[in-house]
Design an enzyme around this catalytic site. Structure first.
Site, PDB file in Angstrom:
ATOM      1  N   ARG A   5       0.818  -1.237   0.000  1.00 20.89           N
ATOM      2  CA  ARG A   5       0.000   0.000   0.000  1.00 20.89           C
ATOM      3  C   ARG A   5       0.839   1.268   0.000  1.00 20.89           C
ATOM      4  O   ARG A   5       0.411   2.325   0.447  1.00 20.89           O
ATOM      5  CB  ARG A   5      -0.980   0.026   1.174  1.00 20.89           C
TER       6      ARG A   5
ATOM      7  N   ARG B 256      -3.499  21.779 -13.901  1.00 24.01           N
ATOM      8  CA  ARG B 256      -2.469  20.832 -14.332  1.00 24.01           C
ATOM      9  C   ARG B 256      -2.729  20.289 -15.740  1.00 24.01           C
ATOM     10  O   ARG B 256      -1.808  19.864 -16.428  1.00 24.01           O
ATOM     11  CB  ARG B 256      -2.346  19.685 -13.308  1.00 24.01           C
TER      12      ARG B 256
ATOM     13  N   HIS C   4      -1.122  11.472 -27.814  1.00 21.71           N
ATOM     14  CA  HIS C   4      -1.304  10.114 -27.271  1.00 21.71           C
ATOM     15  C   HIS C   4      -1.951   9.194 -28.297  1.00 21.71           C
ATOM     16  O   HIS C   4      -1.620   8.016 -28.407  1.00 21.71           O
ATOM     17  CB  HIS C   4      -2.174  10.141 -26.011  1.00 21.71           C
TER      18      HIS C   4
ATOM     19  N   HIS D 231       7.298   9.168 -27.717  1.00 17.80           N
ATOM     20  CA  HIS D 231       6.302  10.053 -27.091  1.00 17.80           C
ATOM     21  C   HIS D 231       6.464  11.513 -27.542  1.00 17.80           C
ATOM     22  O   HIS D 231       5.501  12.150 -27.971  1.00 17.80           O
ATOM     23  CB  HIS D 231       6.420   9.933 -25.569  1.00 17.80           C
TER      24      HIS D 231
END
Ligand code: GLY
Length: 359
Positions: free
Chosen positions: A120, A240, A251, A263
């Site tokens: 976690r 953002r 993309h 990319h």
């Protein structure tokens, strides 16, 4: 060494920018990381920098082992994550342990995702070696993997404890990868900082001669621009999203190219697409569009979408995380240094721009 901070309350962290690995151990110690650590890297980076980085890490007092993954976006998937988890279980990592990503965007994204989810959440350090990672992906805590042909569709926001940038690693990159990283650098200038765009425009040769002062200043400006945006909107509820400039088309092109295009190459095409959309909507003039195309072309980025089916790119755009209510969201320029988010429903206009990109 340059040090800047990303201020996010208890998740704040330093970014160090320098020209070698000599101070990596000291920087890790000052983040008070202790116990076991696993350095995750890929085969290419390992060949050039694995040993040097492990040596530097030993100075921190961490007990470090290394796990090497296959290089490339095609391996940024849950199968690789499973291999990493299996190694971490075998190495008996606990909640105080640290994962260190040494590599480009793929290594950083996948290591961060493993760190966010193993037990976690365990400590995570970014040591980005590609320009893409130094300029963009190592800062801001976006981590994740691709699934079913959708890029970064499974992931988390998980901030590193520190980022350590050695700009001299850029010399080891294949030229195509260095050029690809320049797309995110140019993106930062376009969305936020006209002076920085001009600086890149006039210093392209010095960047590609790897002048350390220029590279460090470039890294610092990138991190300040990105860090400032992340500080205001860590989880991308609004501001953002401007960092996705060029990514709606980018993309989709990346996926449709089967990751044959890098990319940054796709972001370059996506940014030109966004400028052309903005020109059709009379938000920017032709001279501005031409200037941006010239800057991208000068660094060696593609400016034309060749050999790719524009209809497929259009359909692929609807598989993106940026979709809102089944509508395409674009970040469009109003001027150099100023962008806004827009929903565009005019299918014909988008297809026209995709077709223009091919000309
Ligand atoms: N690369 C875009 C972001 O970190 O938000």
């Amino acid at each position: 060494m340059i040090k800047i901070m990303v201020s996010l309350g208890e998740r704040s962290y330093p970014i160090y920018i320098t020209t070698d690995y000599t101070e990596l151990g000291k920087c890790i110690s000052s983040a008070r990381l202790k116990g076991k650590a696993v350095l995750i890297t890929d085969k290419n980076v390992d060949r050039h920098q694995g040993d040097e980085c492990i040596e530097a890490l030993k100075m921190s007092g961490l007990e470090v082992t290394k796990f090497v993954i296959e290089a490339g976006e095609r391996n940024k998937n849950l199968d690789t994550v499973k291999e990493i988890y299996t190694f971490l279980i075998r190495e008996k990592l606990d909640r105080q342990s640290t994962l260190i990503a040494l590599g480009g965007g793929v290594v950083g994204d996948i290591t961060g995702f493993a760190a966010a989810t193993f037990l976690r959440g365990i400590n995570f350090v970014q040591v980005p070696t590609s320009l893409l990672a130094q300029a963009d992906s190592s800062v801001g805590g976006k981590v994740g993997v691709d699934l079913e042909g959708s890029k970064n569709i499974v992931g988390a926001f998980y901030q590193p404890k520190l980022v350590y940038i050695n700009v001299n690693t850029l010399k080891t990159l294949p030229r195509r990868e260095m050029v690809s990283g320049m797309a995110e650098v140019i993106k930062h200038g376009i969305i936020r900082d006209p002076d920085f765009l001009e600086y890149i425009e006039y210093n392209t040769n010095r960047i590609f001669s790897f002048e350390p002062d220029i590279l460090q200043l470039m890294a610092k400006t990138n991190c300040l621009i990105k860090g400032n945006i992340v500080e205001q909107d860590e989880k991308e509820s609004d501001l953002r999203a401007i960092l996705n400039f060029g990514h709606t088309i980018g993309h989709a092109v990346e996926t449709v190219s089967g990751f044959e295009l890098l990319h940054g190459e796709c972001v370059s095409l996506g940014m030109i697409g966004a400028f052309k959309l903005a020109q059709h909507l009379q938000m920017v003039n032709e001279d501005t569009v031409k200037r941006v195309i010239r800057i991208l072309d000068n660094v060696g980025l593609p400016t034309r979408l060749e050999g790719i089916d524009a209809d497929k790119v259009y359909s692929q755009m609807f598989h993106d995380k940026k979709i809102k209510d089944s509508k395409l969201v674009f970040v469009l320029p109003k001027a150099i240094g100023e962008v806004i988010q827009c929903t565009i429903e005019d299918e014909e206009l988008i297809k026209k721009v995709l077709a223009e990109l091919g000309k």
